[in-house]
Design an enzyme around this catalytic site. Structure first.
Site, PDB file in Angstrom:
ATOM      1  N   GLU A 168      -0.446   3.765   4.243  1.00  9.98           N
ATOM      2  CA  GLU A 168      -0.345   2.452   3.593  1.00  9.98           C
ATOM      3  C   GLU A 168       1.015   2.307   2.927  1.00  9.98           C
ATOM      4  O   GLU A 168       1.669   1.282   3.018  1.00  9.98           O
ATOM      5  CB  GLU A 168      -1.458   2.279   2.552  1.00  9.98           C
ATOM      6  N   GLU A 169       1.427   3.385   2.239  1.00 10.98           N
ATOM      7  CA  GLU A 169       2.621   3.314   1.396  1.00 10.98           C
ATOM      8  C   GLU A 169       3.900   3.093   2.194  1.00 10.98           C
ATOM      9  O   GLU A 169       4.908   2.677   1.651  1.00 10.98           O
ATOM     10  CB  GLU A 169       2.760   4.594   0.558  1.00 10.98           C
TER      11      GLU A 169
ATOM     12  N   ASP B  64      -3.150   7.984   1.671  1.00  6.43           N
ATOM     13  CA  ASP B  64      -1.820   8.557   1.439  1.00  6.43           C
ATOM     14  C   ASP B  64      -1.334   8.209   0.038  1.00  6.43           C
ATOM     15  O   ASP B  64      -1.804   7.237  -0.576  1.00  6.43           O
ATOM     16  CB  ASP B  64      -0.810   8.083   2.501  1.00  6.43           C
TER      17      ASP B  64
HETATM   18 ZN   LIG Z   1      -1.851   1.690  -3.072  1.00 13.25          ZN
END
Ligand SMILES: [Zn+2]
Length: 382
Positions: free
Chosen positions: A135-136, A73
């Protein structure tokens, strides 16, 4: 199909995988690419099925080996002024521009592009490629992926999280716990605040707790390489109240704890819950329907330096970097380490370009990353 890391990066950047969107087109493309090389992937879907992680093993299915970890992502481009289309990798003056070029499709691209070389090498221990979603926005994908990898019996000796570090070996970062507190008050005319429950004022006491605890941390801190060297607490958003002469019925705020390695975000949450309980007792004595709700919106554990860590010594051998580096940003590394796997952060590109308009990775960094992964392949073939 064989692609250079640069061509692979162009392909990955062409998928708009902003965290709020599905990443399935990218994941399915990777699955098909790996299948075209005879590599089987395991897809680990998100609970709602809209997104997925993918991991795949190249080489013998034995213990040991190295996980090359990356997220798929990227952060949104909305409101950013881009010189060229963020979803078309564009080369200008030795720099490759595109959303995610640096953070962190560059590393993903290297790992995928070198699969044919991994297959040709006489690997004694496996390379595991692990690509996550979300992840973000709180490392949600890595949690379910790591669970699945552990259940599948994978026993890597090292995990390399290829977040942009300019190929420096990063052995530590703070953990992050994000929370939202909602205070339900009881509305009366403010002249009778004694029989009301003013949600804004109670929130104020909870917010002051953050400052007080951080001041204590600052006072007792011992020096380490973090800036600042202690666990920080912060309240970033507050909403509440309707009028100056009404005790507020509602107040909510978003807050976080960033814990240094060796301290646990959970300990802070427990202390905070104790403070909530004290205040709640007084509120309920006035109005039983009043109260305080705490929601943990995300939790990412810190990455701590390991004693004689396998991932660290491997990365130092391959990069020649013997400096000691910690970073301010969080990664999935703490989650891998919490699974009992030796982990460092080491990847191409500069974090300064991450999340920016005109995000780029230099061709030189992409090549340095490829050299590093080739070194991993060579190590595993010994
Ligand atoms: Zn990253």
């Amino acid at each position: 199909m064989n692609l250079t890391p640069k061509d692979m990066l162009a392909k990955l950047v062409s998928f708009n995988t902003e965290s709020q969107r599905s990443n399935l087109d990218l994941i399915h493309w990777c699955r098909d690419y790996l299948a075209s090389h005879g590599v089987e992937s395991t897809i680990v879907p998100s609970p709602d099925g809209i997104k997925a992680n993918l991991y795949a093993t190249i080489g013998p299915k034995v213990a040991g080996g190295v996980v090359l970890s990356g997220h798929t992502d990227v952060v949104p481009v909305a409101g950013q002024d881009w010189t060229s289309d963020p979803w078309t990798l564009t080369e200008r003056d030795g720099k490759l521009y595109g959303r995610g070029a640096c953070d962190m499709k560059g590393f993903d691209a290297i790992a995928l592009a070198l699969v044919p070389e991994m297959l040709k090498a006489p690997l004694k221990r496996p390379v595991h490629i692990a690509l996550s979603y979300d992840e973000e926005v709180g490392c949600f994908g890595a949690r379910v992926m790591i669970d699945a990898m552990v259940k599948a019996g994978l026993q890597p000796s090292s995990v390399i999280v290829g977040e942009p570090s300019m190929m420096q070996v990063v052995t530590g970062h703070k953990g992050g716990t994000r929370m939202k507190t909602t205070v339900r008050g009881h509305a009366v005319h403010s002249s009778r605040v004694d029989i009301g429950v003013p949600a804004v004022m109670i929130a104020g006491q909870l917010i002051a707790w953050h400052t007080q605890v951080m001041d204590e941390n600052k006072a007792r801190t011992q020096s380490n390489s973090f800036e600042p060297p202690y666990t920080t607490l912060h309240v970033g958003v507050v909403q509440g109240g309707t009028a100056v002469n009404i005790t507020a019925e509602h107040c909510s705020f978003s807050h976080e704890v960033r814990a240094i390695p060796g301290e646990s975000g959970d300990t802070y949450v427990e202390r905070y819950r104790a403070r909530i309980a004290e205040l709640e007792a007084g509120m309920k004595a006035i109005a039983p329907e009043s109260g305080i709700t705490l929601e943990i919106t995300s939790f990412t554990p810190p990455l701590g330096p390991e004693k004689e860590g396998e991932a660290e010594s491997l990365s130092r051998r391959l990069t020649g970097d013997n400096g000691s580096h910690v970073v301010a940003y969080g990664t999935e590394g703490g989650l891998f380490q919490a699974a009992g796997w030796s982990t460092v952060v080491c990847g191409p590109g500069d974090i300064a370009q991450a999340h920016q308009p005109d995000e780029f990775i230099t061709v030189a960094q992409l090549e340095a990353g490829a050299k590093f992964v080739r070194g991993v392949i060579a190590e595993l073939s010994r």
